[in-house]
Design a protein around this motif. Structure first.
Motif, PDB file in Angstrom:
ATOM      1  N   PHE A 167       3.457  -0.572   2.234  1.00 34.86           N
ATOM      2  CA  PHE A 167       4.314  -1.714   2.540  1.00 34.86           C
ATOM      3  C   PHE A 167       4.565  -2.545   1.284  1.00 34.86           C
ATOM      4  O   PHE A 167       3.861  -2.406   0.282  1.00 34.86           O
ATOM      5  CB  PHE A 167       3.669  -2.588   3.633  1.00 34.86           C
ATOM      6  CG  PHE A 167       3.516  -1.885   4.959  1.00 34.86           C
ATOM      7  CD1 PHE A 167       4.471  -2.047   5.953  1.00 34.86           C
ATOM      8  CD2 PHE A 167       2.426  -1.056   5.205  1.00 34.86           C
ATOM      9  CE1 PHE A 167       4.341  -1.393   7.173  1.00 34.86           C
ATOM     10  CE2 PHE A 167       2.285  -0.399   6.409  1.00 34.86           C
ATOM     11  CZ  PHE A 167       3.244  -0.569   7.396  1.00 34.86           C
ATOM     12  N   GLU A 183       0.905  -7.009   1.926  1.00 37.35           N
ATOM     13  CA  GLU A 183      -0.136  -6.802   2.926  1.00 37.35           C
ATOM     14  C   GLU A 183       0.378  -7.222   4.303  1.00 37.35           C
ATOM     15  O   GLU A 183       0.819  -8.359   4.482  1.00 37.35           O
ATOM     16  CB  GLU A 183      -1.380  -7.615   2.585  1.00 37.35           C
ATOM     17  CG  GLU A 183      -2.501  -7.441   3.592  1.00 37.35           C
ATOM     18  CD  GLU A 183      -3.740  -8.246   3.246  1.00 37.35           C
ATOM     19  OE1 GLU A 183      -4.742  -8.131   3.972  1.00 37.35           O
ATOM     20  OE2 GLU A 183      -3.693  -8.988   2.241  1.00 37.35           O
ATOM     21  N   PRO A 184       0.355  -6.320   5.277  1.00 40.18           N
ATOM     22  CA  PRO A 184       0.901  -6.657   6.608  1.00 40.18           C
ATOM     23  C   PRO A 184       0.123  -7.789   7.268  1.00 40.18           C
ATOM     24  O   PRO A 184      -1.107  -7.813   7.239  1.00 40.18           O
ATOM     25  CB  PRO A 184       0.737  -5.350   7.397  1.00 40.18           C
ATOM     26  CG  PRO A 184       0.577  -4.275   6.370  1.00 40.18           C
ATOM     27  CD  PRO A 184      -0.107  -4.928   5.212  1.00 40.18           C
ATOM     28  N   THR A 185       0.862  -8.748   7.829  1.00 39.55           N
ATOM     29  CA  THR A 185       0.234  -9.820   8.589  1.00 39.55           C
ATOM     30  C   THR A 185      -0.480  -9.252   9.810  1.00 39.55           C
ATOM     31  O   THR A 185      -1.548  -9.716  10.212  1.00 39.55           O
ATOM     32  CB  THR A 185       1.297 -10.845   9.034  1.00 39.55           C
ATOM     33  OG1 THR A 185       1.947 -11.368   7.877  1.00 39.55           O
ATOM     34  CG2 THR A 185       0.680 -11.975   9.834  1.00 39.55           C
ATOM     35  N   LYS A 186       0.117  -8.218  10.358  1.00 43.32           N
ATOM     36  CA  LYS A 186      -0.429  -7.559  11.534  1.00 43.32           C
ATOM     37  C   LYS A 186      -0.348  -6.056  11.319  1.00 43.32           C
ATOM     38  O   LYS A 186       0.644  -5.551  10.800  1.00 43.32           O
ATOM     39  CB  LYS A 186       0.388  -7.965  12.779  1.00 43.32           C
ATOM     40  CG  LYS A 186      -0.059  -7.335  14.073  1.00 43.32           C
ATOM     41  CD  LYS A 186       0.860  -7.777  15.206  1.00 43.32           C
ATOM     42  CE  LYS A 186       0.494  -7.095  16.520  1.00 43.32           C
ATOM     43  NZ  LYS A 186       1.438  -7.470  17.609  1.00 43.32           N
ATOM     44  N   LYS A 242       8.589  -7.297  10.004  1.00 49.92           N
ATOM     45  CA  LYS A 242       9.401  -7.201   8.803  1.00 49.92           C
ATOM     46  C   LYS A 242      10.068  -8.548   8.533  1.00 49.92           C
ATOM     47  O   LYS A 242      10.530  -9.218   9.462  1.00 49.92           O
ATOM     48  CB  LYS A 242      10.463  -6.114   8.993  1.00 49.92           C
ATOM     49  CG  LYS A 242      11.396  -5.917   7.808  1.00 49.92           C
ATOM     50  CD  LYS A 242      12.403  -4.814   8.113  1.00 49.92           C
ATOM     51  CE  LYS A 242      13.366  -4.603   6.965  1.00 49.92           C
ATOM     52  NZ  LYS A 242      14.354  -3.535   7.262  1.00 49.92           N
ATOM     53  N   GLU A 276       7.584  -8.995   3.679  1.00 48.78           N
ATOM     54  CA  GLU A 276       6.948  -7.867   4.367  1.00 48.78           C
ATOM     55  C   GLU A 276       8.016  -6.840   4.755  1.00 48.78           C
ATOM     56  O   GLU A 276       9.001  -7.181   5.421  1.00 48.78           O
ATOM     57  CB  GLU A 276       6.189  -8.351   5.606  1.00 48.78           C
ATOM     58  CG  GLU A 276       4.988  -9.226   5.279  1.00 48.78           C
ATOM     59  CD  GLU A 276       4.085  -9.433   6.473  1.00 48.78           C
ATOM     60  OE1 GLU A 276       4.058  -8.555   7.369  1.00 48.78           O
ATOM     61  OE2 GLU A 276       3.409 -10.476   6.537  1.00 48.78           O
ATOM     62  N   TYR A 277       7.791  -5.625   4.321  1.00 49.61           N
ATOM     63  CA  TYR A 277       8.716  -4.541   4.663  1.00 49.61           C
ATOM     64  C   TYR A 277       8.001  -3.215   4.434  1.00 49.61           C
ATOM     65  O   TYR A 277       7.019  -3.124   3.695  1.00 49.61           O
ATOM     66  CB  TYR A 277       9.999  -4.610   3.814  1.00 49.61           C
ATOM     67  CG  TYR A 277       9.763  -4.538   2.321  1.00 49.61           C
ATOM     68  CD1 TYR A 277       9.829  -3.319   1.650  1.00 49.61           C
ATOM     69  CD2 TYR A 277       9.481  -5.687   1.593  1.00 49.61           C
ATOM     70  CE1 TYR A 277       9.611  -3.242   0.290  1.00 49.61           C
ATOM     71  CE2 TYR A 277       9.263  -5.627   0.232  1.00 49.61           C
ATOM     72  CZ  TYR A 277       9.332  -4.409  -0.417  1.00 49.61           C
ATOM     73  OH  TYR A 277       9.108  -4.342  -1.765  1.00 49.61           O
ATOM     74  N   PHE A 278       8.486  -2.197   5.086  1.00 48.30           N
ATOM     75  CA  PHE A 278       7.917  -0.856   4.955  1.00 48.30           C
ATOM     76  C   PHE A 278       8.597  -0.140   3.792  1.00 48.30           C
ATOM     77  O   PHE A 278       9.826  -0.122   3.692  1.00 48.30           O
ATOM     78  CB  PHE A 278       8.119  -0.073   6.253  1.00 48.30           C
ATOM     79  CG  PHE A 278       7.694   1.371   6.172  1.00 48.30           C
ATOM     80  CD1 PHE A 278       6.368   1.709   5.982  1.00 48.30           C
ATOM     81  CD2 PHE A 278       8.640   2.386   6.288  1.00 48.30           C
ATOM     82  CE1 PHE A 278       5.975   3.034   5.895  1.00 48.30           C
ATOM     83  CE2 PHE A 278       8.265   3.708   6.202  1.00 48.30           C
ATOM     84  CZ  PHE A 278       6.922   4.039   6.010  1.00 48.30           C
ATOM     85  N   TYR A 325       6.289  -2.647  13.715  1.00 41.79           N
ATOM     86  CA  TYR A 325       5.655  -3.498  12.708  1.00 41.79           C
ATOM     87  C   TYR A 325       6.476  -4.773  12.506  1.00 41.79           C
ATOM     88  O   TYR A 325       7.588  -4.907  13.049  1.00 41.79           O
ATOM     89  CB  TYR A 325       5.509  -2.746  11.386  1.00 41.79           C
ATOM     90  CG  TYR A 325       6.828  -2.345  10.752  1.00 41.79           C
ATOM     91  CD1 TYR A 325       7.321  -3.030   9.648  1.00 41.79           C
ATOM     92  CD2 TYR A 325       7.576  -1.272  11.248  1.00 41.79           C
ATOM     93  CE1 TYR A 325       8.520  -2.662   9.065  1.00 41.79           C
ATOM     94  CE2 TYR A 325       8.765  -0.897  10.666  1.00 41.79           C
ATOM     95  CZ  TYR A 325       9.234  -1.596   9.578  1.00 41.79           C
ATOM     96  OH  TYR A 325      10.434  -1.243   9.000  1.00 41.79           O
ATOM     97  N   ASP A 340      -1.691  -3.492   0.352  1.00 42.26           N
ATOM     98  CA  ASP A 340      -0.351  -3.140   0.828  1.00 42.26           C
ATOM     99  C   ASP A 340      -0.273  -1.695   1.314  1.00 42.26           C
ATOM    100  O   ASP A 340       0.794  -1.227   1.692  1.00 42.26           O
ATOM    101  CB  ASP A 340       0.687  -3.369  -0.280  1.00 42.26           C
ATOM    102  CG  ASP A 340       0.436  -2.506  -1.501  1.00 42.26           C
ATOM    103  OD1 ASP A 340      -0.651  -1.916  -1.606  1.00 42.26           O
ATOM    104  OD2 ASP A 340       1.331  -2.443  -2.363  1.00 42.26           O
ATOM    105  N   PRO A 344       0.383  -2.241  11.885  1.00 44.89           N
ATOM    106  CA  PRO A 344       1.447  -1.621  12.669  1.00 44.89           C
ATOM    107  C   PRO A 344       0.899  -0.912  13.906  1.00 44.89           C
ATOM    108  O   PRO A 344      -0.241  -0.450  13.931  1.00 44.89           O
ATOM    109  CB  PRO A 344       2.067  -0.619  11.689  1.00 44.89           C
ATOM    110  CG  PRO A 344       0.973  -0.322  10.711  1.00 44.89           C
ATOM    111  CD  PRO A 344       0.200  -1.595  10.578  1.00 44.89           C
TER     112      PRO A 344
END
Length: 615
Positions: A292, A295-298, A347, A275-277, A345, A322, A300
């Protein structure tokens, strides 16, 4: 004319004809038949199967009966066990030469797989599957491991994949340590790792994009592994001197019975869990997008660098997991081309854990170049600025619609409200159009741009969709212009039906019909001991089944760290030919068909690849 004169004239003509024949190189005999024979190995230095070879040896010489060339050495040639520095491979006259950079290990059997790299210099006829073995110890190891590497989802044979082994059973070895012994799959996906010691081995396959000889998810390569450790088979290479793989593998037109139960490594690409932006985009004043790496877990936490009393945007629900799309609703922000945000967010850190991160974003709407006409009258700019901009949309309505299709309207901006009474659908009866009941489907999310219209369909009938002006409003107050579209549904006899049954019903089965390019056209699930595909466009299809182990409605890849294999896939080798106005029944005994012969040959034909040339 005198006889002497005639004789002289004839001689001149004959000489001219001979000279012309000599000058015309395209006439007359052109030599023997085309050379289709590969080079023959006459001698090797050291000898094939030599023992007690000096560890400081720098070159291996393969002497052939004709001039040779080396073709795509980087693709074909593999040395097992692998070396830190890759050996060089070159040709010199009738010799193929391998030059080592590293000092060899003591008491080790080395195997050099040439694949099809050695070819004759004139016609490029390859010396197929050639390999050379020697030992720096007092014996040559003679055990071997063989099998196939296939794509886990498509069952296609995979060429050029590295297969490696470890004696260590610890899973982390695969991500930190180079393979002990390696081989590479040929054009048929087959590998044969010869001349290895007896023992217990963990077996992996790797599309080694980084040439590191071990697995790193960051490189994005595909991977496969066996759940159990295995023992190798006896006597790896049986043809002396030539170093060719034994005869059980050389027929390309059929699978030898002893290979039908070969090891099968199912190659897959792990889901990227880093996970990263990546980046942000602000294409217009109304919206911005955050992209991202996964897919973000949470979601931002976003904060605007100016005090606002409410949330100044709504988030769009889109297919790409994503990417997050935000539509700005605050009037103050809508007036500005620049948006400044603080984003908190999660990471992935260097050890693979999720950690809090903060970025400051400055998003600027790109300015578009505008060509101003010299002939523009005074006041035109003001009129242009006050002109109403309609809410546009795209639709999927065609002149002749498929019966299973749902009418879908996708608007340029998120929908705020709909005047349902101003949207109607009529069926043509004789010369008149009569209204029919319709239903509207819209996502219950805070921000949606798609409107779906459903109705009871009648085969072969003509319909007309009417949408009055100002039927749909966006969150920015824009509304649509008047729209109407006439279309017809296909007739019942223009479709086919397919009923699939099983001698033994699979659990959690999803069945798919693919076209000959491998694109999924229809999906269905197992219900009451059969799968029904109804109202199918008449074509030839490939039938595929996914065992949806976790019941999430899709095929899932594997996970190396967790030891999870990709979900099982089966293909029916029989092509589904579905004629119009036919009901086709298929009894599929999917468990009785070996995985190596399941993938229909028509898939590879249509994609321009070689057909199922099986070993």
């Amino acid at each position: 004319m005198h006889t002497h004169t005639l004789y002289k004239a004839f001689a001149v003509l004959l000489a001219t004809a001979v000279l012309a024949s000599c000058a015309n190189r395209g006439s007359g005999p052109q030599g023997g038949p085309k050379d289709e024979n590969p080079p023959i190995v006459l001698q090797t230095i050291p000898e094939y199967g030599a023992v007690n070879v000096d560890t400081t040896i720098t070159d291996i010489h393969i002497k052939c009966d004709e001039l040779v060339a080396i073709k795509d050495a980087y693709k074909h040639v593999v040395v097992s066990p692998p070396m830190k520095n890759k050996p060089g491979v070159r040709n010199k006259g009738k010799e193929a030469i391998v030059s080592f950079v590293d000092t060899l290990k003591p008491n080790t059997t080395y195997t050099i797989y040439f694949g099809d790299a050695i070819v004759d210099n004139n016609e490029s006829n390859p010396l197929r599957n050639y390999q050379f073995a020697f030992s720096t110890g007092d014996h040559v190891d003679s055990m071997y491991i063989d099998g196939y590497v296939i794509d886990a989802q498509t069952l296609a044979r995979r060429e050029g994949i590295i297969v490696g082994v470890y004696t260590d059973a610890v899973d982390t070895t695969f991500t930190t340590t180079p393979f002990m012994y390696v081989a590479k799959t040929d054009t048929l996906g087959y590998f044969r790792m010869t001349n290895i010691p007896d023992g217990q081995y963990s077996v992996f396959a790797l599309n080694d994009l980084s040439s590191s000889w071990y697995y790193s998810q960051k490189t994005g390569g595909e991977v496969a592994f066996l759940d159990e450790r295995i023992k190798p088979k006896g006597q790896g290479t049986r043809v002396k001197g030539q170093g060719m793989m034994d005869s059980v593998m050389v027929s390309p037109d059929s699978i030898a019975p002893e290979l039908l139960n070969s090891l099968i490594l199912r190659l897959f690409k792990e889901e990227n869990k880093q996970e990263y932006f990546k980046k942000a985009m602000h294409p217009n004043r109304e919206s911005f997008t955050l992209i991202f790496g996964h897919e973000p877990t949470k979601l931002p936490d976003l904060k605007v660098f100016c005090p606002l009393s409410t949330t100044p945007w709504v988030m769009e629900k889109i297919q790409r997991s994503d990417s997050l799309v935000y539509w700005i609703t605050d009037t103050t922000l809508l007036k500005s081309d620049t948006l400044r945000l603080e984003m908190k967010y999660l990471k992935t850190d260097s050890v693979g854990n999720l950690a809090d991160a903060i970025d400051t974003l400055k998003l600027v709407v790109p300015h578009k170049k505008v060509n101003i006409s010299k002939s523009k009258k005074k006041g035109d700019d003001k009129k242009e600025a006050t002109k109403r901009v309609p809410l546009t949309f795209v639709h999927n309505i065609k002149e002749k619609m498929e019966v299973p299709d749902t009418i879908t309207l996708t608007f340029a901006e998120p929908i705020d409200s709909i005047v349902y009474d101003s949207i109607s659908l009529c069926i043509k009866e004789d010369t008149l159009f009569t209204p029919v009941p319709i239903n509207f489907e819209i996502d219950d999310s805070l921000c949606t741009k798609e409107l779906r219209i459903t109705y009871d369909k009648s085969f072969g009938e003509t319909y007309k969709l009417n949408i009055d002006s100002a039927s749909v409003y966006s969150i920015y107050g824009r509304h649509n212009d008047k729209f109407y579209k006439t279309f017809a549904l296909k007739k019942l006899e223009e479709y086919a039906n397919l009923y699939v049954t099983f001698p033994e019903n699979p659990e959690n089965a999803i069945l798919e019909l693919l076209d000959l390019k491998g694109v999924v056209k229809y999906r269905s699930v197992l219900e009451e001991n059969e799968v029904i595909f109804q109202d199918i466009i008449p074509e030839k299809y490939v039938l595929r089944m996914i065992i949806d182990s976790n019941s999430n409605g899709k095929w899932d890849t594997g996970d190396v760290k967790e030891g999870i294999q990709p979900e099982q896939v089966y293909y029916c080798p029989k092509l589904m030919n579905l004629p119009a106005n036919w009901d086709v029944e298929e009894l599929w005994d999917y468990k009785s068909i070996d995985v190596l012969v399941q993938r229909p040959e028509e898939l590879d034909k249509d994609n321009g690849k070689s057909n199922r040339k099986n070993r």
